[in-house]
Write an enzyme that holds these catalytic residues in place. Sequence first.
Site, PDB file in Angstrom:
ATOM      1  N   CYS A  88      -1.753  -2.747  15.001  1.00 43.80           N
ATOM      2  CA  CYS A  88      -1.444  -2.434  13.606  1.00 43.80           C
ATOM      3  C   CYS A  88      -1.862  -3.553  12.669  1.00 43.80           C
ATOM      4  CB  CYS A  88       0.052  -2.167  13.468  1.00 43.80           C
ATOM      5  SG  CYS A  88       0.541  -1.680  11.806  1.00 43.80           S
ATOM      6  N   GLU A 133       8.760  -2.196   8.996  1.00 45.14           N
ATOM      7  CA  GLU A 133       9.709  -1.447   9.815  1.00 45.14           C
ATOM      8  C   GLU A 133      10.887  -1.035   8.931  1.00 45.14           C
ATOM      9  OE1 GLU A 133      12.198   0.424  11.857  1.00 45.14           O
ATOM     10  OE2 GLU A 133      10.357  -0.082  12.952  1.00 45.14           O
ATOM     11  N   SER A 164      10.459   6.832  10.002  1.00 39.19           N
ATOM     12  CA  SER A 164       9.920   6.448  11.303  1.00 39.19           C
ATOM     13  C   SER A 164      10.374   5.041  11.665  1.00 39.19           C
ATOM     14  CB  SER A 164       8.388   6.504  11.272  1.00 39.19           C
ATOM     15  OG  SER A 164       7.840   6.052  12.493  1.00 39.19           O
ATOM     16  N   LEU A 203       6.185   5.725  19.480  1.00 37.98           N
ATOM     17  CA  LEU A 203       6.361   5.518  20.923  1.00 37.98           C
ATOM     18  C   LEU A 203       5.154   4.821  21.541  1.00 37.98           C
ATOM     19  CD1 LEU A 203       8.318   6.057  23.264  1.00 37.98           C
ATOM     20  CD2 LEU A 203       7.100   8.210  23.660  1.00 37.98           C
ATOM     21  N   GLU A 257       0.825  -1.204   0.000  1.00 41.75           N
ATOM     22  CA  GLU A 257       0.000   0.000   0.000  1.00 41.75           C
ATOM     23  C   GLU A 257       0.862   1.258   0.000  1.00 41.75           C
ATOM     24  OE1 GLU A 257      -2.619  -0.132   3.341  1.00 41.75           O
ATOM     25  OE2 GLU A 257      -3.220  -2.196   2.927  1.00 41.75           O
ATOM     26  N   CYS A 313      -2.507   1.836   8.138  1.00 40.27           N
ATOM     27  CA  CYS A 313      -1.524   0.955   7.510  1.00 40.27           C
ATOM     28  C   CYS A 313      -2.001  -0.492   7.489  1.00 40.27           C
ATOM     29  CB  CYS A 313      -0.192   1.029   8.266  1.00 40.27           C
ATOM     30  SG  CYS A 313       0.732   2.513   7.921  1.00 40.27           S
TER      31      CYS A 313
END
Length: 362
Positions: free
Chosen positions: A132, A176, A207, A231, A105, A349
Amino acid sequence: MEQLKVEVDPKQGGDLPSIYTLQFEELEMWLKEQGEPKFRATQIFEWLYEKRVKQFQEMTNLSKDLRAKLEKHFNLTTLKTVTKQQSSDGTIKFLFELHDGYSIETVVMRHNYGNSVCVTTQVGCRLGCTFCASTLGGLKRNLEAGEIVAQVVEAQRAMDEQGERVGSIVVMGIGEPFDNYQALMPFLKTVNHDKGLNIGARHITVSTSGVVPKIYQFADEGLQINFAISLHAPNTELRSKLMPVNRAWPLPKLMDAIRYYIDKTGRRVTFEYGLFGGENDQVEHAEELADLIKDIKCHVNLIPVNYVPERDYVRTPRDQIFAFERTLKERGVNVTIRREQGHDIDAACGQLRAKERKEETR
């Protein structure tokens, strides 16, 4: 300059490497190996990133022989658009299919200050953050640098149709980024290159969920790129519950790495803090967060999370969001609430990819 060895396997079909994977210097070296002058690299980059052609045959100031070589060695159709949705607020979400059938995506977001594109770095994710949708199904594979670059190119093509441009990039999509560091760095160099997409370093944000060793490495790169940390919790116990990555690199180690980054680069960081109803959104959490970051040059971005059907978290009420923000401001924290975008097109996401996968298995 460090000498680059370009190894290109001239296979046929979908196995051809993406032309977008090559950095400018690598393309120059490949051209030299083919007996072509170096200035052709500038011409090819103009066709790729300024004119955004879809076929090598459109590169009309190159010889037919060179175009044939490019077609033999590289793939220019890196991504296939499966769906393209536009939200009522102008957000555009793409579902792309890769050469091996996996899907990813990409999201284009409209802001008052311009358009930004949120890119994906992996097919799935191994980190297992409990809120997530990206982690559903685990990690399938890393993207190649060219597959990440191509997302920005496709986003800009969509903006071309509306007479607009992509002005900034956020590396906050599926996956990640620091788990795919070997592709992340070439991607950043290409989109920042003055002959590439030429997007300024301070208009690019990377990020991480907190892969501590890579934070130190990223700090040592000396880039002026913006840096954000997901965080989502003010203490290590709660963060371990929400984000299993915290069990590998607990919050104190993460904060040490962030301090190193700030000392090394002189730049502030952004803390992304998603608000999950009844989990991390109380005033006492805000007070604890303020204490955690009181000596750090930073900005806090509060995120009212999109509902993910596959997860159990609920949205924080608006008055609670404002109370959280007010508590941080009273303690001197620089904080904003992120404007919601794409709520009506599954813009969290991994949601669109998860929906597509679910429909395929029915």
